[in-house]
Design an enzyme around this catalytic site. Sequence first.
Site, PDB file in Angstrom:
ATOM      1  N   ASP A 283       2.507  67.975  64.731  1.00 32.24           N
ATOM      2  CA  ASP A 283       3.114  69.086  65.862  1.00 32.24           C
ATOM      3  C   ASP A 283       4.257  68.595  66.426  1.00 32.24           C
ATOM      4  OD1 ASP A 283       2.046  71.512  65.654  1.00 32.24           O
ATOM      5  OD2 ASP A 283       0.238  71.256  66.469  1.00 32.24           O
ATOM      6  N   LYS A 313       5.326  70.318  62.275  1.00 28.49           N
ATOM      7  CA  LYS A 313       5.116  71.876  62.511  1.00 28.49           C
ATOM      8  C   LYS A 313       5.559  72.160  63.650  1.00 28.49           C
ATOM      9  CE  LYS A 313       0.724  73.365  63.665  1.00 28.49           C
ATOM     10  NZ  LYS A 313       1.130  74.333  64.734  1.00 28.49           N
ATOM     11  N   GLU A 315       5.856  75.984  66.225  1.00 31.64           N
ATOM     12  CA  GLU A 315       5.577  77.339  66.442  1.00 31.64           C
ATOM     13  C   GLU A 315       7.045  78.101  66.441  1.00 31.64           C
ATOM     14  OE1 GLU A 315       3.167  77.771  69.922  1.00 31.64           O
ATOM     15  OE2 GLU A 315       1.960  76.136  69.028  1.00 31.64           O
ATOM     16  N   GLU A 383      -2.186  82.414  62.710  1.00 32.68           N
ATOM     17  CA  GLU A 383      -3.356  82.101  63.729  1.00 32.68           C
ATOM     18  C   GLU A 383      -3.728  83.461  64.490  1.00 32.68           C
ATOM     19  OE1 GLU A 383      -4.744  79.425  67.353  1.00 32.68           O
ATOM     20  OE2 GLU A 383      -2.928  78.922  66.458  1.00 32.68           O
TER      21      GLU A 383
END
Length: 585
Positions: A283, A313, A315, A383
């Site tokens: 992340d 990863k 967001e 999510e």
Amino acid sequence: MDAVKLEAGAPSRITAAKAIVEAGIAVMGHVGLTPQAISVLGGFRPQGRNVASAIKVVETTLALQEAGCFAIVLECVPPLVAAAATSALQIPTVGIGAGPFCSDQVLVYHDLLGMMQHPHHAKVTPKFCKQYAHVGDIINRALLENKEEVNSGAFPVSYKGWVWTRQHLQRLKRAGTMIRSMSNVPENTVYGGPKSQSSDQRVTVTQIKQKHKKREPITMVTAYDYPSAVHLDLAGIDIALVGDSAAMVVHGYDTTLPITLDEMLVHCRAVARGAKRPLLVGDLPFGFYESSSVQAIDSAVRLLKEGAMDAIKLEGGAPSRITAAKSIVEAGIAVMGHVGLTPQAISVLGGFRPQGRNVASAVKVVETALALQEAGCFSVVLECVPPLVAAAATSALQIPTIGIGAGPFCSGQVLVYHDLLGMMQHPHHAKVTPKFCKQFAQVGDVINKALVDYKEEVTSGTFPGAAHSPYKINPADVDGFLSELQKLGLDKAASAAAEAAEKINPNKSNAAVWANCSYLPSPAAHHSVGDWLDFLFKNASSTEVENCLLVCWRIWKSRNHVIFQSGQFNHSSMIAAAAASVGYA
């Protein structure tokens, strides 16, 4: 912290301890096997097994006491040496692999819980540790069950209560179709990471694409350290995500926002050492990719070069994050996107709130997922969105979706390691325990019980026993050690060492074990050794079982000595040697 611990041996370290104490900071010393000095010691070798080494252990503890230490750890020294040091000091000793005569005991958390049950862990599993639980086995079973349920479609079940009208579905369908026609650009940038990624070893981005093409479910679980990574490896999980959720489940923060890139790199490196098979995804933490594409690329490069990750990863949501994803892909780094509830954006979202629960929000989820695909992402995490929104996004995309709290219609599933194992079973953890997670084990309860059992055994003096006090001083050196202690004026320490030597004498202790055992083998009651052992395991206490097995092992060892060393094969010689080994000679 309230105090520090330092390993001592050389005079400079004694001086350092004294300086720290004079600065007003409490210090715990550490002698015996000092792991920081393995270059000098020649490896992880027990200390105090001859006169000179044993005297050095005692003298060093006394020097640390004089320097102002409030306690001293004694690691991997013979019990009588620990007894001498404990008696000579006016401060407590804390033993680890040093027998039962120290003031207190210490064990490594992972060792006493049995979390290191794998050949990979042999290098860090000590002989002296008693396992109060077998958490490693429980974790392995739980991860396998999670993988099997994801593969079979049994997990997750759909959320209830998120009702949508036909009009909403039609509007969402029109929006998804319109956007999809603009984004038929296949992902064409694959970065294999710094390690060899042959199909027989590391899972690759290409293999993830192939699984998606074959409609095979993809399994992903978070990992934050070496043990959790090994467990994912054993279970055959496809992707290990080193998530910024470490901020919450490892560091104890209320959100993912505080964790830094340097902290993430520590977690990444630990996971890379333990997980040899899964695709490794790290992340990008909050604050390390939003400012510019240059910052995003620099942070992503560090995750691969310094963290040994295969992909990153991030967001997505705002256009700047989509741009960052595209820039990282163009730099040759594989990117996994993340939409829906994006924890790094809780300031804007108003907390940890599910997304996609009205038309505008649902359409935004699908649009963002498609934009991340167009940017070159190889997969997207969905999510906390309603299952039908996840189904729409999954259908609209040509890359796999990984759901978490998004129902059963995604290409794969991900859960947080601590959540699926039931490790967060305490009111303190309510803030980080999601509603959507199925617990495949209750590891938290097992850990709590094991720690309580350990505390009770140390308090009662039953741990460590003979089975967990493996290091012995050379019998020929015992008298010399006692004599040297007396020359140093440590008569009390010499007496304590002599008493300890008497207590740990194998012959007497074996005879006592055998004489006091309530479950001795009987030809009338037990037809074989296996029959007796079965009876013993079912009826005796764990301590009696351990002691009896230790005596049996010594009898077998004495039999082997007679055969292989003395060259005698008659039964009377074997019986005589066995009798001597348990004190009946």
